[in-house]
Design an enzyme around this catalytic site. Sequence first.
Site, mmCIF file in Angstrom:
data_model
loop_
_atom_site.group_PDB
_atom_site.id
_atom_site.type_symbol
_atom_site.label_atom_id
_atom_site.label_comp_id
_atom_site.label_asym_id
_atom_site.label_seq_id
_atom_site.Cartn_x
_atom_site.Cartn_y
_atom_site.Cartn_z
ATOM 1 N N ASN A 1 0.847 -1.192 0.000
ATOM 2 C CA ASN A 1 0.000 0.000 0.000
ATOM 3 C C ASN A 1 0.888 1.249 0.000
ATOM 4 O OD1 ASN A 1 -1.581 2.221 0.883
ATOM 5 N ND2 ASN A 1 -3.057 0.847 1.846
ATOM 6 N N ASP B 1 -0.913 -3.848 11.550
ATOM 7 C CA ASP B 1 -2.258 -4.330 11.285
ATOM 8 C C ASP B 1 -3.140 -3.382 12.061
ATOM 9 O OD1 ASP B 1 -3.652 -6.456 9.767
ATOM 10 O OD2 ASP B 1 -4.648 -6.741 11.691
ATOM 11 N N SER B 2 -4.067 -2.814 11.366
ATOM 12 C CA SER B 2 -4.885 -1.802 12.007
ATOM 13 C C SER B 2 -6.303 -1.891 11.505
ATOM 14 C CB SER B 2 -4.305 -0.408 11.738
ATOM 15 O OG SER B 2 -4.200 -0.181 10.346
ATOM 16 N N LYS C 1 -2.848 14.721 11.311
ATOM 17 C CA LYS C 1 -3.173 13.313 11.516
ATOM 18 C C LYS C 1 -1.937 12.543 11.972
ATOM 19 C CE LYS C 1 -4.588 9.093 9.244
ATOM 20 N NZ LYS C 1 -4.627 8.373 7.975
#
Length: 197
Positions: free
Chosen positions: A11, A69-70, A174
Amino acid sequence: MPQELVLATHNAHKVAEFQRIVGERMPGAVVLAYDGPEPVEDGTSFAANALIKARAAAAHTGRIALADDSGITVDILGAAPGILSARWSGTRDDRANRELLLAQLADIRDEDRGARFTCAIAVVAPDGREEVAEGVWPGRIARAAAGEHGFGYDPVFVPDGGELTAAELAPEAKDADSHRARALALAVPVIERLAAG
Protein backbone atom coordinates in the site's frame (compact mmCIF):
# COMPACT_ATOMS: atom_id res chain seq x y z
CA MET A 1 24.47 5.29 5.90
CA PRO A 2 20.69 5.58 6.35
CA GLN A 3 18.83 2.96 8.35
CA GLU A 4 16.79 1.03 5.76
CA LEU A 5 13.61 -0.55 7.06
CA VAL A 6 11.19 -2.62 5.05
CA LEU A 7 7.49 -2.10 5.58
CA ALA A 8 5.45 -5.23 4.94
CA THR A 9 2.81 -3.69 2.71
CA HIS A 10 2.13 -3.05 -0.96
CA ASN A 11 0.00 0.00 0.00
CA ALA A 12 1.77 3.15 -1.26
CA HIS A 13 -0.34 5.40 1.03
CA LYS A 14 0.86 3.47 4.06
CA VAL A 15 4.52 3.55 2.97
CA ALA A 16 4.32 7.34 2.57
CA GLU A 17 2.66 7.73 5.96
CA PHE A 18 5.28 5.56 7.69
CA GLN A 19 8.09 7.45 5.94
CA ARG A 20 6.72 10.78 7.19
CA ILE A 21 6.27 9.59 10.77
CA VAL A 22 9.41 7.44 11.09
CA GLY A 23 11.54 10.04 9.27
CA GLU A 24 10.49 12.68 11.78
CA ARG A 25 11.44 10.49 14.72
CA MET A 26 14.49 8.81 13.12
CA PRO A 27 16.17 11.31 10.79
CA GLY A 28 17.82 9.52 7.89
CA ALA A 29 15.65 6.41 8.17
CA VAL A 30 14.32 5.12 4.85
CA VAL A 31 11.14 3.08 4.70
CA LEU A 32 11.08 0.70 1.75
CA ALA A 33 8.01 -1.07 0.39
CA TYR A 34 7.99 -4.86 0.65
CA ASP A 35 8.24 -6.59 -2.71
CA GLY A 36 7.80 -10.19 -1.63
CA PRO A 37 4.88 -12.59 -1.42
CA GLU A 38 2.04 -11.77 0.95
CA PRO A 39 1.66 -14.23 3.81
CA VAL A 40 -1.73 -15.52 4.92
CA GLU A 41 -3.01 -13.26 7.68
CA ASP A 42 -4.82 -15.79 9.82
CA GLY A 43 -4.17 -14.26 13.23
CA THR A 44 -7.00 -13.48 15.63
CA SER A 45 -5.72 -10.05 16.69
CA PHE A 46 -4.09 -6.98 15.19
CA ALA A 47 -0.81 -7.91 16.92
CA ALA A 48 -0.84 -11.48 15.59
CA ASN A 49 -1.44 -10.37 12.00
CA ALA A 50 1.25 -7.68 12.23
CA LEU A 51 3.77 -10.28 13.41
CA ILE A 52 2.88 -12.66 10.57
CA LYS A 53 3.60 -9.94 7.99
CA ALA A 54 6.76 -8.58 9.64
CA ARG A 55 8.26 -12.06 10.04
CA ALA A 56 7.69 -12.78 6.34
CA ALA A 57 9.24 -9.46 5.28
CA ALA A 58 12.29 -9.85 7.55
CA ALA A 59 12.88 -13.39 6.27
CA HIS A 60 12.47 -12.32 2.61
CA THR A 61 14.65 -9.19 2.73
CA GLY A 62 17.14 -9.77 5.54
CA ARG A 63 16.30 -6.30 6.89
CA ILE A 64 14.53 -5.10 10.01
CA ALA A 65 10.89 -5.29 9.02
CA LEU A 66 7.89 -3.35 10.21
CA ALA A 67 4.32 -4.37 9.69
CA ASP A 68 1.15 -2.89 10.97
CA ASP A 69 -2.26 -4.33 11.29
CA SER A 70 -4.88 -1.80 12.01
CA GLY A 71 -8.56 -1.26 11.83
CA ILE A 72 -11.57 0.35 13.33
CA THR A 73 -13.68 -1.02 16.15
CA VAL A 74 -17.16 0.29 16.87
CA ASP A 75 -18.53 -0.13 20.38
CA ILE A 76 -22.16 -0.79 19.46
CA LEU A 77 -21.07 -3.42 16.90
CA GLY A 78 -19.26 -5.40 19.58
CA ALA A 79 -15.83 -4.11 18.46
CA ALA A 80 -16.46 -5.00 14.79
CA PRO A 81 -15.19 -4.61 12.10
CA GLY A 82 -11.91 -5.13 14.00
CA ILE A 83 -9.43 -7.36 12.18
CA LEU A 84 -11.97 -7.64 9.34
CA SER A 85 -11.87 -3.87 8.68
CA ALA A 86 -10.10 -4.09 5.30
CA ARG A 87 -12.67 -6.55 3.95
CA TRP A 88 -15.79 -5.55 5.90
CA SER A 89 -17.95 -5.38 2.76
CA GLY A 90 -16.51 -8.61 1.39
CA THR A 91 -14.07 -6.67 -0.78
CA ARG A 92 -10.96 -4.55 -0.23
CA ASP A 93 -12.78 -1.49 -1.58
CA ASP A 94 -12.51 1.40 0.89
CA ARG A 95 -15.70 3.11 -0.27
CA ALA A 96 -17.76 -0.09 -0.07
CA ASN A 97 -16.44 -0.77 3.44
CA ARG A 98 -17.28 2.76 4.61
CA GLU A 99 -20.74 2.70 3.05
CA LEU A 100 -21.58 -0.60 4.70
CA LEU A 101 -20.46 0.68 8.10
CA LEU A 102 -22.49 3.88 7.73
CA ALA A 103 -25.55 1.85 6.69
CA GLN A 104 -25.17 -0.41 9.73
CA LEU A 105 -25.11 2.64 12.00
CA ALA A 106 -27.79 4.66 10.19
CA ASP A 107 -30.30 4.46 13.08
CA ILE A 108 -27.75 4.80 15.88
CA ARG A 109 -27.74 8.02 17.95
CA ASP A 110 -24.65 10.23 17.86
CA GLU A 111 -23.81 9.47 21.50
CA ASP A 112 -23.76 5.73 20.74
CA ARG A 113 -21.38 5.91 17.77
CA GLY A 114 -18.17 5.55 19.80
CA ALA A 115 -15.29 3.95 17.92
CA ARG A 116 -11.53 3.72 17.90
CA PHE A 117 -8.77 3.08 15.46
CA THR A 118 -6.23 0.56 16.72
CA CYS A 119 -2.81 -0.04 15.22
CA ALA A 120 -0.40 -2.80 16.18
CA ILE A 121 3.11 -2.41 14.77
CA ALA A 122 5.39 -5.43 14.79
CA VAL A 123 9.14 -4.94 14.51
CA VAL A 124 11.08 -8.06 13.54
CA ALA A 125 14.85 -8.34 13.08
CA PRO A 126 16.35 -10.89 10.68
CA ASP A 127 17.77 -12.75 13.70
CA GLY A 128 14.27 -13.39 15.04
CA ARG A 129 14.05 -10.74 17.75
CA GLU A 130 10.60 -9.18 17.70
CA GLU A 131 8.32 -6.82 19.59
CA VAL A 132 4.89 -5.28 19.08
CA ALA A 133 3.75 -1.75 19.92
CA GLU A 134 0.08 -0.75 19.94
CA GLY A 135 -1.60 2.63 19.60
CA VAL A 136 -5.28 3.54 20.01
CA TRP A 137 -7.05 6.66 18.65
CA PRO A 138 -10.51 7.12 20.22
CA GLY A 139 -13.38 8.89 18.50
CA ARG A 140 -16.76 8.28 16.90
CA ILE A 141 -18.29 7.43 13.52
CA ALA A 142 -19.61 10.41 11.57
CA ARG A 143 -23.01 10.37 9.88
CA ALA A 144 -21.50 10.84 6.42
CA ALA A 145 -18.08 10.62 4.81
CA ALA A 146 -16.12 13.87 4.51
CA GLY A 147 -12.60 14.87 3.55
CA GLU A 148 -10.06 14.15 0.84
CA HIS A 149 -7.01 13.15 2.90
CA GLY A 150 -6.21 9.72 4.25
CA PHE A 151 -7.68 6.39 3.21
CA GLY A 152 -9.74 3.52 4.58
CA TYR A 153 -12.18 4.68 7.25
CA ASP A 154 -10.57 8.12 7.69
CA PRO A 155 -13.51 9.95 6.02
CA VAL A 156 -16.01 8.59 8.57
CA PHE A 157 -13.92 8.75 11.77
CA VAL A 158 -14.04 11.84 14.00
CA PRO A 159 -11.29 11.81 16.65
CA ASP A 160 -12.23 12.69 20.22
CA GLY A 161 -12.08 16.40 20.94
CA GLY A 162 -12.72 17.49 17.35
CA GLU A 163 -15.43 17.93 14.75
CA LEU A 164 -13.42 17.10 11.62
CA THR A 165 -13.00 13.61 10.24
CA ALA A 166 -9.50 12.15 10.01
CA ALA A 167 -9.73 12.70 6.24
CA GLU A 168 -10.40 16.43 6.77
CA LEU A 169 -7.28 16.85 8.89
CA ALA A 170 -4.04 17.98 7.27
CA PRO A 171 -1.68 15.00 6.95
CA GLU A 172 0.69 16.59 9.48
CA ALA A 173 -2.11 16.91 12.04
CA LYS A 174 -3.17 13.31 11.52
CA ASP A 175 0.43 12.09 11.67
CA ALA A 176 0.88 13.80 15.03
CA ASP A 177 -2.03 12.06 16.73
CA SER A 178 -3.27 9.00 14.83
CA HIS A 179 -3.30 5.43 16.08
CA ARG A 180 -0.38 4.73 13.74
CA ALA A 181 1.56 7.72 15.11
CA ARG A 182 0.91 6.57 18.66
CA ALA A 183 2.04 3.04 17.88
CA LEU A 184 5.09 4.27 15.97
CA ALA A 185 6.13 6.52 18.86
CA LEU A 186 6.39 3.33 20.92
CA ALA A 187 7.93 1.33 18.06
CA VAL A 188 10.80 3.72 17.24
CA PRO A 189 12.77 2.87 20.42
CA VAL A 190 12.24 -0.80 19.57
CA ILE A 191 13.58 -0.24 16.03
CA GLU A 192 16.61 1.58 17.42
CA ARG A 193 17.27 -1.17 19.94
CA LEU A 194 17.02 -3.96 17.37
CA ALA A 195 19.14 -2.00 14.87
CA ALA A 196 21.86 -1.56 17.49
CA GLY A 197 22.03 -5.33 17.91
